[in-house]
Design an enzyme around this catalytic site. Structure first.
Site, PDB file in Angstrom:
ATOM      1  N   ASP A 250      95.701  74.890  20.031  1.00  0.00           N
ATOM      2  CA  ASP A 250      94.860  74.789  21.224  1.00  0.00           C
ATOM      3  C   ASP A 250      95.351  73.673  22.159  1.00  0.00           C
ATOM      4  OD1 ASP A 250      92.724  75.058  22.912  1.00  0.00           O
ATOM      5  OD2 ASP A 250      91.204  74.861  21.359  1.00  0.00           O
TER       6      ASP A 250
ATOM      7  N   ARG B 259      80.164  76.394  21.237  1.00  0.00           N
ATOM      8  CA  ARG B 259      81.368  75.605  21.498  1.00  0.00           C
ATOM      9  C   ARG B 259      81.700  75.642  22.993  1.00  0.00           C
ATOM     10  NH1 ARG B 259      87.655  75.770  19.498  1.00  0.00           N
ATOM     11  NH2 ARG B 259      87.743  73.638  18.755  1.00  0.00           N
TER      12      ARG B 259
ATOM     13  N   ASP C 247      92.662  83.549  17.881  1.00  0.00           N
ATOM     14  CA  ASP C 247      91.431  82.909  17.424  1.00  0.00           C
ATOM     15  C   ASP C 247      90.214  83.567  18.076  1.00  0.00           C
ATOM     16  OD1 ASP C 247      89.794  81.067  16.155  1.00  0.00           O
ATOM     17  OD2 ASP C 247      90.949  79.320  16.796  1.00  0.00           O
ATOM     18  N   MET C 248      89.032  83.254  17.564  1.00  0.00           N
ATOM     19  CA  MET C 248      87.772  83.826  18.076  1.00  0.00           C
ATOM     20  C   MET C 248      86.673  82.908  17.558  1.00  0.00           C
ATOM     21  SD  MET C 248      85.022  85.735  18.154  1.00  0.00           S
ATOM     22  CE  MET C 248      84.314  87.111  18.987  1.00  0.00           C
TER      23      MET C 248
ATOM     24  N   CYS D  89      92.361  84.608  13.184  1.00  0.00           N
ATOM     25  CA  CYS D  89      91.565  83.423  12.886  1.00  0.00           C
ATOM     26  C   CYS D  89      90.265  83.597  13.649  1.00  0.00           C
ATOM     27  CB  CYS D  89      92.338  82.203  13.370  1.00  0.00           C
ATOM     28  SG  CYS D  89      91.412  80.664  13.371  1.00  0.00           S
TER      29      CYS D  89
ATOM     30  N   ASP E  95      88.689  76.780   8.185  1.00  0.00           N
ATOM     31  CA  ASP E  95      89.093  75.512   8.793  1.00  0.00           C
ATOM     32  C   ASP E  95      88.928  74.365   7.807  1.00  0.00           C
ATOM     33  OD1 ASP E  95      89.976  76.323  11.236  1.00  0.00           O
ATOM     34  OD2 ASP E  95      88.114  75.939  12.305  1.00  0.00           O
TER      35      ASP E  95
HETATM   36  C1  GLA Z   1      89.398  77.056  15.554  1.00  0.00           C
HETATM   37  C2  GLA Z   1      90.479  77.357  14.533  1.00  0.00           C
HETATM   38  C3  GLA Z   1      91.297  76.108  14.292  1.00  0.00           C
HETATM   39  C4  GLA Z   1      91.890  75.627  15.590  1.00  0.00           C
HETATM   40  C5  GLA Z   1      90.797  75.399  16.615  1.00  0.00           C
HETATM   41  C6  GLA Z   1      91.371  75.092  17.976  1.00  0.00           C
HETATM   42  O1  GLA Z   1      88.441  76.205  15.048  1.00  0.00           O
HETATM   43  O2  GLA Z   1      89.922  77.849  13.351  1.00  0.00           O
HETATM   44  O3  GLA Z   1      92.308  76.367  13.346  1.00  0.00           O
HETATM   45  O4  GLA Z   1      92.828  76.560  16.057  1.00  0.00           O
HETATM   46  O5  GLA Z   1      89.957  76.541  16.737  1.00  0.00           O
HETATM   47  O6  GLA Z   1      90.390  74.872  18.911  1.00  0.00           O
END
Ligand code: GLA
Length: 713
Positions: free
Chosen positions: A349, A425, A460-461, A508, A530
């Site tokens: 990110d 978030r 990601d999501m 993810c 995570d």
């Molecule tokens: C999520 C993912 C993490 C990371 C963050 C970045 O939480 O699971 O691994 O990539 O987003 O914001």
């Protein structure tokens, strides 16, 4: 060989698989599909005999006329258990009366598919049930196609993919995977009594809370390596539901598919809808046997990569630099990662838009010019020059209200009129059911992958759906978003894969929120959680392994004290835990000592020697982290030539050091040599006496690599 036949005498279809048999047949008036048998392999004549057997007597004082166990239940007649299908026709009729139309058996090679077509007696609805089996497997993929054959729209209110009937037993135990973000895939058991257990996601994605996978064993008799277990899993990444129902007569069935909650789908004239597969399998080798069968199926029939492919060692900079990424710090990390032996470098990110924290930027997928003044090209070139592939994090289904995209298209997110847009978030979910959003997303990602030499995407999501409205479609079936979001997500990934075949994908969703057979058919790997604390991770990884193979399970070694648990664990243990799947490094290498870097290099080199066995081999869970002080897993290469054992000790107690681990699945007459020490063992010794392990102190661990020295027969 997988084989499907029709037995005219029993009016039944018999599905012969590797070690199991399934049988189903029509009721006498062809108005329902009877379940006849699912269990260990039997002769076709026996299945036919079962199909013949007199029907159960009508139960005294039972007001339901139905004593049949049905494969798929359209709501109608005296049916009161969980329906598979519930619709409303345009004149207001809400019950189905279907009749059998035709069957077909398709035999394209290594798989066979049975299709059974039914149609409503009076309305324009055709329902085709599919059963696909494969050579060498015990899985049955079941799915359903609904077709409006013309004559007014049909509104679908509930449409499950399959209903699995289990043999009659006094009491079943249900084993499933539940948890939450940072605590995914916890193995959980409950003994069933009469009534329903509903496992589901209403969150738009597969969910952290429950994974769409279940196992059922009679009387809680199955162990890790013995006993009968029936298991089922959904190939679907949206809202889903699995209902395990025990009738008052002790009959258990397990129905599953897309969740009917808030769901309506209008099927217009001529339209058809394919529902996702609900896959089932049987094993009489306990939970270990079930897992190995799921893994083999995923490896050979689900994943986009070749069965023998191995995943590269990956470095991801998220825990090291979070949002504060820039060309300089990423290049430095890349240099160090390459030196350790990493093969993919992933920029997480923070690289795009005005993304300095989680409050802004999502939706603006252009490189941040302050952090990367020359774009990503110099970093990618450096990563490639270091011999690594370059990977990039994206979260395409999301938008921050503080973004160019949202300012331009505030109507692109799920929302209702006169209602809040609840943020999670600081972000909202894009309405991917919309054609313009789908086109924008596909074009944006296609451009990104075309302009840059990106070889890995972490998709990601990070939040669930809320206020799932689509005001412009009111009156035109806005509830279809529950299906269309996921179908369009699949379409986009499929299209990107087609156009950019060299790119590998990771799924993810704030950790393991989107892990299921549906997404696994289009990504190489997933991020299970995570939570990167190695000790917590053992339990997450154990549950994960019940359903999903080690190769797809990305595991990072990160820094201590761990950001979440504040726990400090030796580097060795952290490596050995992460080596149980596809190894990654997620620590801030700039802070690692020379000695730690040296150790890490050795661990990575030793992992590369064993990874094909770990990632693709046969997994035996020797000791569970739920039950003892020592946890251990064993992996056997599919050709039997190598064995890897990983053992993790939590805390040495009472001066005990020696643990012997009896190994499983070995050739007792063969000899095995330790690849590092000069120890030699016979298979019989390892099976009976066990492999000696020496775990000392707290958080000690060992990896043992055995090589078969007797030629395979
Ligand atoms: C999520 C993912 C993490 C990371 C963050 C970045 O939480 O699971 O691994 O990539 O987003 O914001």
């Amino acid at each position: 060989m997988a084989n499907i036949t029709y037995d005219a005498q029993g009016r039944c279809w018999i599905l012969q698989m590797d070690a199991s048999t399934y049988c189903l047949g029509l009721s006498e008036d062809a108005s329902s599909l009877r379940h006849i048998y699912w269990g260990p392999r039997i002769a076709p004549a026996t299945a036919s005999e079962m199909a013949h057997a007199p029907r159960p007597l009508k139960r005294p004082f039972d007001m339901s006329a139905w004593t049949l166990r049905e494969e798929y239940t359209p709501w109608g007649g005296m049916r009161f258990s969980e329906p598979s299908l519930k619709v409303e026709y345009s004149d207001g009729t809400r019950v189905i009366e279907w009749v059998f139309e035709e069957d077909a058996i398709d035999q394209p090679g290594e798989s066979q598919t049975l299709s059974l077509r039914f149609r409503d007696r009076a309305y324009p609805l055709a329902v085709t049930l599919y059963y696909r089996i494969y050579d060498g497997h015990d899985v049955i993929e079941r799915w359903v196609r609904l077709e409006n054959t013309g004559g007014g729209p049909v509104t679908i209110e509930q449409a499950l993919s399959a209903d699995w009937q289990l043999p009659h037993h006094e009491r079943y135990r249900l084993t499933y995977l539940q948890g939450r973000a940072l605590k995914e895939t916890q193995v959980t058991e409950s003994v069933l009594g009469p009534g329903k257990v509903v496992l589901e996601s209403r969150r738009g994605i597969t969910s952290h809370q429950l994974n769409p996978w279940v196992a059922l064993d009679p009387d809680a008799r199955a162990t890790e390596e013995s006993g009968e277990v029936w298991s089922a899993a959904l190939a679907w990444s949206g809202t889903w539901k699995i209902v395990v129902e025990t009738t008052a007569y002790g009959e258990v069935h397990c129905a599953g598919g897309v969740n009917d909650f808030d769901f309506r789908y209008r099927l217009d004239e001529g339209a058809r809808l394919d529902l996702p597969a609900f896959v089932g399998l049987y094993s009489n080798e306990g939970f270990g046997g079930v897992s190995r069968r799921w893994h083999a199926y995923e490896r050979e029939r689900v994943l986009p990569e070749a069965p023998a492919a191995v995943r590269p060692v990956l470095y991801n900079s998220w825990e090291a630099t979070a949002f504060a990424v820039n060309e300089r710090n990423q290049m430095e990390l890349a240099e160090q990662a390459a030196e350790l032996g990493a093969e993919v470098f992933v920029l997480d990110d923070g690289w795009f838009g005005t993304r300095d924290n989680d409050e802004a930027g999502l939706g603006d997928w252009t490189v941040n010019p302050e952090k990367f003044p020359h774009g990503l090209s110099p970093l990618i070139a450096r990563v490639n020059a270091l011999g690594m592939r370059f990977g990039l994090w994206i979260e395409p289904e999301m938008v921050n209200p503080d973004s160019e995209l949202y300012r331009a298209h505030p109507d692109w997110v799920y929302h209702f009129r006169n209602r809040s847009r609840t943020e999670g978030r600081n972000q909202l979910v894009l309405n991917l059911a919309r054609e313009d959003v789908r086109e924008w997303m596909c074009a944006t990602l296609d451009r990104l992958l075309s302009e840059q030499h990106i070889e890995f995407v972490k998709w990601d999501m990070n939040r669930y759906f809320s206020e799932p409205g689509w005001p412009e479609e009111v009156g035109r079936n806005p509830e279809r978003i529950w299906l269309e979001h996921v179908r369009n997500l699949y379409r986009i990934i499929d299209e990107l894969r087609r156009r950019h075949a060299h790119v590998a994908f990771e799924s993810c969703a704030a950790g393991g929120g989107r892990v299921d057979l549906g997404i696994l058919s289009r990504v190489e790997q997933v991020w299970p959680s995570d939570n990167t604390d190695a000790f917590d991770r053992l339990r997450i990884q154990e549950g994960f392994s019940y359903a999903y193979m080690p190769r797809v399970m990305m595991c990072w070694v990160t820094d201590c004290p761990n950001f979440l648990t504040r726990r400090t664990i030796p580097l060795r243990y952290r490596f050995h835990v992460a080596m149980a799947g596809s190894l990654g490094i997620g620590g801030d290498l700039a802070r690692w000592s020379a000695q730690e870097l040296e150790e890490a290099r050795d661990f990575i080199a030793s992992y590369k020697r064993v990874r094909s066995t770990i990632q693709n081999g046969l997994l035996y869970r020797l000791l569970s982290p739920r039950t003892g002080n020592v946890a251990a897993s064993q992996y056997i290469a599919r050709d039997g030539s190598e064995v890897v054992v990983l053992a993790w000790g939590h805390s040495q107690q009472f001066g005990e050091t020696q643990v012997s681990l009896p190994l499983r699945g070995l050739d007792e007459e063969a000899c095995y040599a330790d690849a590092v020490s000069d120890m030699n063992y016979s298979g019989a010794y390892l099976a009976q006496q066990g492999l000696p392990m020496n775990l000392v102190g707290d958080f000690d661990s060992q990896m043992i690599h055995l090589i078969r020295t007797t030629p395979t027969r």
